[in-house]
Design an enzyme around this catalytic site. Sequence first.
Site, short mmCIF file in Angstrom:
data_model
loop_
_atom_site.label_atom_id
_atom_site.label_comp_id
_atom_site.label_asym_id
_atom_site.label_seq_id
_atom_site.Cartn_x
_atom_site.Cartn_y
_atom_site.Cartn_z
N CYS A 2 -7.37 0.30 -2.75
CA CYS A 2 -6.33 0.97 -3.52
C CYS A 2 -6.84 2.27 -4.10
O CYS A 2 -7.97 2.69 -3.85
CB CYS A 2 -5.87 0.06 -4.66
SG CYS A 2 -5.45 -1.62 -4.15
N VAL A 53 -4.04 -6.38 0.89
CA VAL A 53 -4.97 -6.98 1.85
C VAL A 53 -5.11 -8.48 1.62
O VAL A 53 -5.11 -9.26 2.57
CB VAL A 53 -6.35 -6.30 1.75
CG1 VAL A 53 -7.39 -7.03 2.59
CG2 VAL A 53 -6.25 -4.84 2.20
#
Length: 611
Positions: A2, A53
């Site tokens: 991120c 993820v």
Amino acid sequence: MCGIAGWVDFGRDLSFEVESVRAMTATMSNRGPDASGTWVRRHVALGHRRLSVIDLAGGAQPMTVGLPDGEVAMVYSGEAYNFLELRGQLEARGHRFRTSSDTEVVLRGYVEWGEAVAERLNGMYALSIWDGRDDKLVLIRDRMGVKPLYYHRTRDGILFGSEPKAILANRLVAPVVDATGMRWLLAPLGVTGGSPWKDITEVEPGTVLTVRRSGLSVRRYWRLPTRPHEDDRDTTVERVRELLGDIVHRQLVADVPLGVLLSGGLDSSSITALAASYLKEQGEQVRTFSVDFADLGENFAANEMVRGLDTPYASEVADRVASRHEVVTLDPGRMDDPELRRAVVAARDVPGLGELDASLYLLFAAIRQRATVALSGESADELFGGYFWFHDDSARVAEGFPWLAVPRDQVVGRAPARADIVRRTELSTFVADRYADAIASLEYLDAESPTDRRMRRMSHLFLTGFVRSWLDRKDRMSMAVGLEVRVPFCDHRLVEYVYNVPWSLKTFDGREKSILRQAMRDQLPSSVIERAKSGYPSSHDPLYTAALQQRAKELLADNDDALFEVVERVWLEDAARCDPMKAPQMLSQDLNWVLDLSEWFDLYKPTLELG
């Protein structure tokens, strides 16, 4: 994976600054294309962009925990590969989880252990935690610096972000490059640790930075440890094989499609073989990706850094492990696409490595169409002594960075800057000072031989400096297209172990990376086991150099280009006239840096304050 950003200010009410933090966070939308979020209280504002993820539904950020004496909130970039073990420990201590994400494990780990959670994490991460119990902000960066993190001190607090562009989006910070920033801008590859932007600083790898109303403090929680190595050759080889197998196993955890970058070299082939073996046990097939250039075979010329073509070796490994293999073939004609160059420079925040960056960006963009996570063999050369510098006498004895102690046509460098810029920035003194800083924390063993001491110093420099340049490149190019790249060779357990192996044992067969070669001998084709180190490929097309020269002529036609505040015009005129069929490879690299610099000036419009 991120992008994170935030603002702490003990002198103002940030409840009115929600849009400012959203603007900071929005600059990193490519790092987190799946979701965004902000969390704001009186003196703190956190922003997050998410690439989903693990636990796609439950891992949203910012994430908070409400406690009787205050609220704790976190934004987090990266992965904690040991989160399942940590979760078990925390559950045994009474913690109850509402998600299956590693994010919540890290957050609750902080609640349980405070800043000491840093020592317990295994992975790649940059995270920020606001602890409402003590009114403090905690920034933590992983040990090897895989994930980036920057900050800017304000009068009453701090601004931070995964990338400098997030900080520059705040009205309190202007895009200014002072003399110190110019030094970092012009510094050779491998001289790392800073930023060209005035008063924007990296959080150093392996550190915890804490911000309180009373000020800022920094604690280093990890550095390369110097220890005696007592294992014999067979035990050392076996230990490396065990560690690497465990690391790859951990890093295959994902709730999204995953692949492996396979060049056909020893490093990436090792990761591929271990991943294929584990996934086969799960009834799955590993996906592999390699890169090639159209017509590369016709134009290829071996050199010290790139000794041969990758594709045949990659195909042989793919056949051996039965992977779903795909070759991403790049068009050399695209390498100088102005839009591509602009995207790459914007991703890096600084002029980069031209074609090497552009081709990696295109490779990652192609992989992203098929996978969200990829494992890479990055950093094995720094760890196991794979680069030719480790075996070059002049580099070994150099009192300075070893990769700068060889003729310039063998390294990636920087185009000549104006003589007055070099003089005013005292660049050579700056590089010497950075070298002194780099070895200041180096420790030796009393019983080490002069050779082992010298090679320990080299290993230390590569693992604390040179590797960071390539990790930053990998992170910026992958995250620019929303791809998470994991680097198993950067696991700190493996790094600590191999760093302390004596040089004679690291090269017991007279070759580079002897231990890794022996550890993987029964899992890879003999051609790969015996293959010499070869670097990341480039196009080797003289038409590409000619295209760069044409771009240079266009810059020369613009007398007002800010580029010439830094670059010597005469040098560029000579470079533009050179016969591309006879030009050294360094010409393309230098021209690329100049073109990147011009694009950087246009993108960021920095003010130069060089004194």
